[in-house]
Design an enzyme around this catalytic site. Structure first.
Site, mmCIF file in Angstrom:
data_model
loop_
_atom_site.group_PDB
_atom_site.id
_atom_site.type_symbol
_atom_site.label_atom_id
_atom_site.label_comp_id
_atom_site.label_asym_id
_atom_site.label_seq_id
_atom_site.Cartn_x
_atom_site.Cartn_y
_atom_site.Cartn_z
ATOM 1 N N LYS A 30 -6.486 -47.664 107.037
ATOM 2 C CA LYS A 30 -5.801 -46.572 107.736
ATOM 3 C C LYS A 30 -6.127 -46.562 109.226
ATOM 4 C CE LYS A 30 -9.175 -42.850 106.979
ATOM 5 N NZ LYS A 30 -9.385 -41.480 106.484
ATOM 6 N N ASP A 31 -7.226 -47.251 109.636
ATOM 7 C CA ASP A 31 -7.591 -47.314 111.045
ATOM 8 C C ASP A 31 -6.830 -48.387 111.816
ATOM 9 O OD1 ASP A 31 -9.432 -45.341 110.528
ATOM 10 O OD2 ASP A 31 -11.184 -46.672 110.551
ATOM 11 N N ARG A 76 -2.888 -34.745 110.813
ATOM 12 C CA ARG A 76 -2.123 -34.802 109.557
ATOM 13 C C ARG A 76 -2.634 -33.765 108.573
ATOM 14 N NH1 ARG A 76 -3.761 -36.702 104.909
ATOM 15 N NH2 ARG A 76 -5.562 -37.697 105.875
ATOM 16 N N ARG A 77 -3.944 -33.682 108.403
ATOM 17 C CA ARG A 77 -4.518 -32.709 107.479
ATOM 18 C C ARG A 77 -4.329 -31.287 108.000
ATOM 19 N NH1 ARG A 77 -9.770 -36.455 106.988
ATOM 20 N NH2 ARG A 77 -9.169 -37.750 105.203
ATOM 21 N N ARG A 99 -16.041 -34.217 113.674
ATOM 22 C CA ARG A 99 -16.379 -35.612 113.999
ATOM 23 C C ARG A 99 -17.716 -35.940 113.364
ATOM 24 N NH1 ARG A 99 -15.055 -38.685 118.281
ATOM 25 N NH2 ARG A 99 -16.148 -40.221 117.010
ATOM 26 N N ARG A 133 -20.776 -34.569 108.579
ATOM 27 C CA ARG A 133 -19.646 -33.736 108.161
ATOM 28 C C ARG A 133 -20.024 -32.855 106.975
ATOM 29 N NH1 ARG A 133 -14.109 -37.038 109.354
ATOM 30 N NH2 ARG A 133 -14.815 -38.084 111.231
ATOM 31 N N CYS A 159 -1.861 -43.700 114.298
ATOM 32 C CA CYS A 159 -2.616 -43.352 113.094
ATOM 33 C C CYS A 159 -3.238 -41.967 113.173
ATOM 34 C CB CYS A 159 -3.681 -44.415 112.799
ATOM 35 S SG CYS A 159 -4.600 -44.988 114.222
#
Length: 312
Positions: A81-82, A129-130, A147, A153, A241
């Site tokens: 995805k990166d 997106r989230r 981050r 996290r 992305c």
């Protein structure tokens, strides 16, 4: 003298775990010695700026690719995805192994799910997106940035700084931390990032022998078809992305053989508008399915949502 293949990796626990798993598979299936080489990226060093301001998640990819092209490493392992959707000169995407579960997950206080969090609860995520899809659910949550590595996290929740964080399930699975998950979020509520849960194994395109060996040993045909459809959609939408775009393709047996079923969403970041569509077709047409669905969504105003104009 035995053959040694150098595998480049970022220094985070997740990156080293992913790269280590790929290194072990290469060693076992190619019968070679493998060495992990740690590479520092700007995204690892700068933990205060948002990913978008650093250039998106592609910031994690560039240092590994540069090391590959310099000849410092022979193989680079990335979270797919990166990867930018535009091919890089001199780099070959040699293999995409079988994908982990691509869903997003919630890690929340007191074992709560999204629906159980009281209105006004603070949920952290670094992904537009989230953010967009969370807001579209209309749960009255306060959403803040996020981050840092996985432990940082998760620490936001255990310290009481936030009520929950949204993460990719695949990362937690790879470091054996699924015990902290309080809800795996249904894609009907939150579509993942294109390519989420999959790994990308890159090497120099000039190293044709290694490209062929890795493809033969590690590539998964159905995973490649699914993520090809997702990434072609993202490329055709001209969305980076870090854009508010989600996509998920599944491969299932159809009347005439394996078929790709692709679902996608483009959202206004404030959650007021969502455009969700789907398309399907033969596995051999995976890229075309992505392009076709993107064209349909653009006709319906997806570009305005992606650019933040919110007028689909």
């Amino acid at each position: 003298m035995s053959r040694v293949i150098r595998v480049g990796t970022r220094r985070s626990l997740l990156a080293k775990t992913q790269s280590g798993q790929v290194a072990s598979a290469i060693a076992e299936r190619l019968g070679v010695e493998v060495e992990l080489v740690e590479i520092v990226t700007e995204g690892d060093v700068n933990q205060t700026s948002t990913l978008a301001s650093l250039g998106g998640t592609g910031v994690f990819v560039s240092a590994l690719r540069e090391a590959l092209l310099r000849g410092d490493v022979d193989v680079a392992v990335h979270s797919l995805k990166d990867l930018p959707t535009t091919p890089e000169d001199g780099i070959a995407l040699a293999a995409i192994p079988p994908r982990e579960d691509p869903r997003d997950v919630l890690v929340a206080r007191d074992g709560l799910t999204l629906g159980e969090l009281p209105s006004g609860s603070v949920v952290a995520t670094g992904s537009p997106r989230r953010v967009a899809q969370l807001r579209a659910l209309g749960l009255g949550l306060e959403i803040v940035g996020l981050r840092g590595n996985i432990d940082t996290r998760l620490g936001r929740v255990t310290s009481g700084d936030v009520d929950g964080v949204i993460l990719a399930r695949a990362g937690l699975a790879r470091i054996d931390r699924l015990d902290v998950v309080t809800e795996a979020i249904d894609p009907l509520q939150m579509l993942p990032a294109p390519g989420q849960g999959a790994l990308a194994i890159e090497c120099r395109s000039s190293d044709a022998g290694l490209v062929a060996e890795l493809a033969e040993a590690l590539d998964d045909e159905h995973t490649r078809a699914a993520v090809t459809a997702e990434r072609e959609l993202l490329r055709a939408l001209e969305a980076g992305c870090s854009a508010p775009v989600g996509a998920l393709a599944d491969v299932a047996e159809g009347d005439h053989g394996p078929e790709v079923w692709l679902r996608a969403v483009a959202s206004a970041v404030d959650g007021t508008v969502e455009l969700r569509r789907s398309a399907s077709g033969p596995v051999s047409e995976a890229a075309e399915i992505g392009r076709r669905l993107a064209a349909s969504m653009l006709d319906e105003g997806a570009a305005a949502l992606i650019e933040g104009k919110q007028q689909a």
